[in-house]
Scaffold this active site. Structure first.
Site, PDB file in Angstrom:
ATOM      1  N   GLY A  17      -6.580 -43.555   5.762  1.00  0.00           N
ATOM      2  CA  GLY A  17      -6.828 -43.578   7.258  1.00  0.00           C
ATOM      3  C   GLY A  17      -5.900 -44.644   7.817  1.00  0.00           C
ATOM      4  N   ARG A  78      -4.148 -37.963   3.168  1.00  0.00           N
ATOM      5  CA  ARG A  78      -5.067 -38.087   1.847  1.00  0.00           C
ATOM      6  C   ARG A  78      -4.685 -36.805   1.116  1.00  0.00           C
ATOM      7  NH1 ARG A  78      -8.946 -41.800   3.899  1.00  0.00           N
ATOM      8  NH2 ARG A  78      -9.774 -41.429   5.904  1.00  0.00           N
ATOM      9  N   ASP A 109      -8.907 -49.057  -0.314  1.00  0.00           N
ATOM     10  CA  ASP A 109      -9.117 -49.221  -1.547  1.00  0.00           C
ATOM     11  C   ASP A 109      -8.886 -47.883  -2.469  1.00  0.00           C
ATOM     12  OD1 ASP A 109     -11.270 -47.880  -0.502  1.00  0.00           O
ATOM     13  OD2 ASP A 109     -12.860 -48.493  -1.883  1.00  0.00           O
ATOM     14  N   THR A 132      -6.961 -51.022   6.438  1.00  0.00           N
ATOM     15  CA  THR A 132      -8.032 -50.147   6.909  1.00  0.00           C
ATOM     16  C   THR A 132      -9.144 -50.696   7.957  1.00  0.00           C
ATOM     17  OG1 THR A 132     -10.149 -49.295   6.093  1.00  0.00           O
ATOM     18  CG2 THR A 132      -9.327 -50.674   4.609  1.00  0.00           C
ATOM     19  N   ILE A 133      -9.495 -50.041   8.914  1.00  0.00           N
ATOM     20  CA  ILE A 133     -10.333 -50.850   9.774  1.00  0.00           C
ATOM     21  C   ILE A 133     -11.475 -51.215   9.048  1.00  0.00           C
ATOM     22  CG2 ILE A 133      -9.355 -49.362  11.745  1.00  0.00           C
ATOM     23  CD1 ILE A 133     -11.938 -47.753  11.730  1.00  0.00           C
ATOM     24  N   ASP A 134     -11.780 -50.594   7.877  1.00  0.00           N
ATOM     25  CA  ASP A 134     -13.287 -50.835   7.549  1.00  0.00           C
ATOM     26  C   ASP A 134     -13.443 -52.068   7.067  1.00  0.00           C
ATOM     27  OD1 ASP A 134     -13.421 -48.058   7.978  1.00  0.00           O
ATOM     28  OD2 ASP A 134     -13.257 -47.611   5.880  1.00  0.00           O
ATOM     29  N   ASP A 136     -13.389 -53.525   4.159  1.00  0.00           N
ATOM     30  CA  ASP A 136     -14.405 -53.205   3.163  1.00  0.00           C
ATOM     31  C   ASP A 136     -13.786 -53.500   1.645  1.00  0.00           C
ATOM     32  OD1 ASP A 136     -12.833 -51.260   3.119  1.00  0.00           O
ATOM     33  OD2 ASP A 136     -14.035 -49.811   2.787  1.00  0.00           O
ATOM     34  N   MET A 176     -17.689 -46.760  13.105  1.00  0.00           N
ATOM     35  CA  MET A 176     -16.980 -46.294  11.667  1.00  0.00           C
ATOM     36  C   MET A 176     -17.438 -47.510  10.636  1.00  0.00           C
ATOM     37  SD  MET A 176     -13.683 -44.060  12.051  1.00  0.00           S
ATOM     38  CE  MET A 176     -13.636 -42.281  12.361  1.00  0.00           C
ATOM     39  N   ARG A 178     -17.267 -46.285   6.980  1.00  0.00           N
ATOM     40  CA  ARG A 178     -17.404 -45.446   5.840  1.00  0.00           C
ATOM     41  C   ARG A 178     -18.833 -46.205   5.113  1.00  0.00           C
ATOM     42  NH1 ARG A 178     -13.808 -42.284   3.111  1.00  0.00           N
ATOM     43  NH2 ARG A 178     -12.125 -43.090   4.322  1.00  0.00           N
ATOM     44  N   ARG A 288      -9.911 -46.110  15.649  1.00  0.00           N
ATOM     45  CA  ARG A 288      -8.730 -46.192  14.602  1.00  0.00           C
ATOM     46  C   ARG A 288      -7.446 -46.289  15.407  1.00  0.00           C
ATOM     47  NH1 ARG A 288      -9.976 -42.701   9.897  1.00  0.00           N
ATOM     48  NH2 ARG A 288      -7.846 -41.616  10.251  1.00  0.00           N
TER      49      ARG A 288
HETATM   50  O1  F6P Z   1     -11.621 -45.624   6.212  1.00  0.00           O
HETATM   51  C1  F6P Z   1     -11.184 -45.751   7.630  1.00  0.00           C
HETATM   52  C2  F6P Z   1     -12.126 -44.398   8.102  1.00  0.00           C
HETATM   53  O2  F6P Z   1     -12.013 -44.499   9.634  1.00  0.00           O
HETATM   54  C3  F6P Z   1     -13.657 -44.727   7.833  1.00  0.00           C
HETATM   55  O3  F6P Z   1     -14.254 -45.751   8.849  1.00  0.00           O
HETATM   56  C4  F6P Z   1     -13.959 -43.268   8.229  1.00  0.00           C
HETATM   57  O4  F6P Z   1     -15.263 -43.105   7.528  1.00  0.00           O
HETATM   58  C5  F6P Z   1     -13.136 -42.380   7.675  1.00  0.00           C
HETATM   59  O5  F6P Z   1     -12.105 -43.474   7.613  1.00  0.00           O
HETATM   60  C6  F6P Z   1     -12.861 -41.176   8.261  1.00  0.00           C
HETATM   61  O6  F6P Z   1     -11.878 -40.482   7.737  1.00  0.00           O
HETATM   62  P1  F6P Z   1     -11.193 -39.305   8.474  1.00  0.00           P
HETATM   63  O7  F6P Z   1     -10.184 -39.519   9.577  1.00  0.00           O
HETATM   64  O8  F6P Z   1     -10.590 -38.584   7.433  1.00  0.00           O
HETATM   65  O9  F6P Z   1     -12.121 -38.251   9.132  1.00  0.00           O
END
Ligand code: F6P
Length: 355
Positions: A17, A78, A109, A132-134, A136, A176, A178, A288
């Site tokens: 992401g 991805r 990660d 990553t914005i998370d 985590d 968000m 995850r 994001r």
């Molecule tokens: O890892 C960043 C993130 O924005 C998470 O917070 C979220 O769960 C996921 O990516 C969403 O993924 P996608 O953009 O593939 O829907």
């Protein structure tokens, strides 16, 4: 590989992401590498682009006017193919064909796990930059993009609060993150939310309802509850899902459809329990995007530069971690061991401040 000992060829890509501030990191990788007289190559669209040989040389000018832009100028993706042995071998082959001495990956990660797997086939140096914005990733106190994402969510909640106040409503706002509650906790604290529901905690429906009811009795006419997207569903909703999966009988009805989010599920179970008018808002991918905050620009720049420093020092299999506020090399495998724990004090503080 490079012609002289100090004449390295560096490749950089963004993966997973996107997150605001990644561009600052890419810019720093490129300009710090050029500073060392290395050649730099950008790989479009993450590992997927690598598998499709989407590699081009980058100049300092290519990195102009991006430090203030969200997203990533190299694109990201991805990749399913990269997760196979054949994909990893192909990626390594392409890097060797381009005589790349070191690969920098900005990502989360999952991207770091991919980088570790790649290094079993790829002979050059590998360095990760957490983006990553998370926020985590274990082993680092910070990942590029978190500050901006939190700020974006807080600004959205400031707006929601205006309408919550006018109508006397309780908003369940889903953010968000995850499987992590880091975004939710910071957003809840910074936006003055009444409460927070996170993946790291099993929230009891009745206790939660009592907390909200107590606030209402104290005179709270409106409010905000921040719900992390990875938060567990209320037990009764989970039970209904299990029932539906086991016996897809049209007479067995659950309050919540399986595809619905935790914020909707929690709103649904609270409706009959508390005397407040409830609404739900899912902020989604808006978190994001947008202009990176100065913190994300600074940290992105510092970690991009550090990645080149680590490469110059001959390090490999490491990422640019924040520890005690400073940058230090940490082993990639540390970053792939679960989800960074939340601080219990933060959870308490949200509740204390929201009481
Ligand atoms: O890892 C960043 C993130 O924005 C998470 O917070 C979220 O769960 C996921 O990516 C969403 O993924 P996608 O953009 O593939 O829907």
């Amino acid at each position: 590989m490079g012609n002289r000992k100090d004449d390295k060829r560096i490749a950089v890509l963004a993966s997973g992401g996107d997150s605001p501030g990644m561009n600052a990191a890419l810019r720093a990788v490129v300009r710090a590498a050029l500073w060392e007289h290395y050649q730099v190559f950008g790989i479009q669209n993450g590992y997927e682009g690598l598998l499709h040989n989407e590699i081009r040389e980058l100049t300092s000018r290519d990195m102009g006017l991006i430090i203030n832009q969200g997203g990533t100028m190299l694109g990201t993706a991805r990749s399913a193919e990269f997760q196979t042995r054949e994909g990893l071998e192909k990626a390594a082959r392409i890097l060797h064909e381009h005589r790349i001495d070191a690969l920098c990956v900005v990502g989360g990660d999952g991207s770091f796990r991919g980088l570790m797997e790649l290094s079993e086939f790829y002979k050059g140096q590998v360095v990760g930059i957490p983006g990553t914005i998370d926020n985590d990733i274990p082993g680092t106190e910070y990942t590029i993009g978190f500050d901006t994402a939190v700020q974006t969510a807080v600004e959205a909640i400031d707006k929601l609060r205006d309408t919550a106040l006018s109508h006397g409503r309780l908003f369940f706002v889903e953010v968000m993150g995850r499987n992590s509650g880091q975004i939710a906790l910071s957003v809840a604290l910074a936006s003055g939310a009444e409460d927070v529901i996170i993946p790291e905690e099993r929230t009891d429906v009745e206790e939660f309802a009592q907390r909200l009811e107590a606030g209402r009795k104290k005179g709270k006419r409106f409010g905000i509850v921040v719900v992390a997207e990875g938060a567990p569903l209320p037990r009764e909703v989970e039970r209904a899902r299990v029932l539906r999966a086991e016996a897809p009988d049209p007479n067995v009805k659950a309050a919540i459809a399986p595809e619905e989010s935790p914020a909707f599920a929690w709103a649904e179970v609270m409706r009959p329990r508390i005397g407040m008018n409830i609404r739900v808002s899912v902020l989604g991918h808006i978190q994001r995007g947008g202009r990176p905050t100065s913190f994300d620009r600074v940290w992105g720049s510092r970690t991009g530069d550090a990645a080149i420093r680590f490469i110059k020092q001959g390090l490999t299999g490491v990422f640019t971690a924040m520890r005690g506020g400073h940058i230090t090399p940490a082993y990639l495998f540390e970053a792939t061991r679960g989800v960074r724990a939340v601080e219990p004090e933060m959870v308490q503080l949200v509740r204390k401040m929201g009481s």
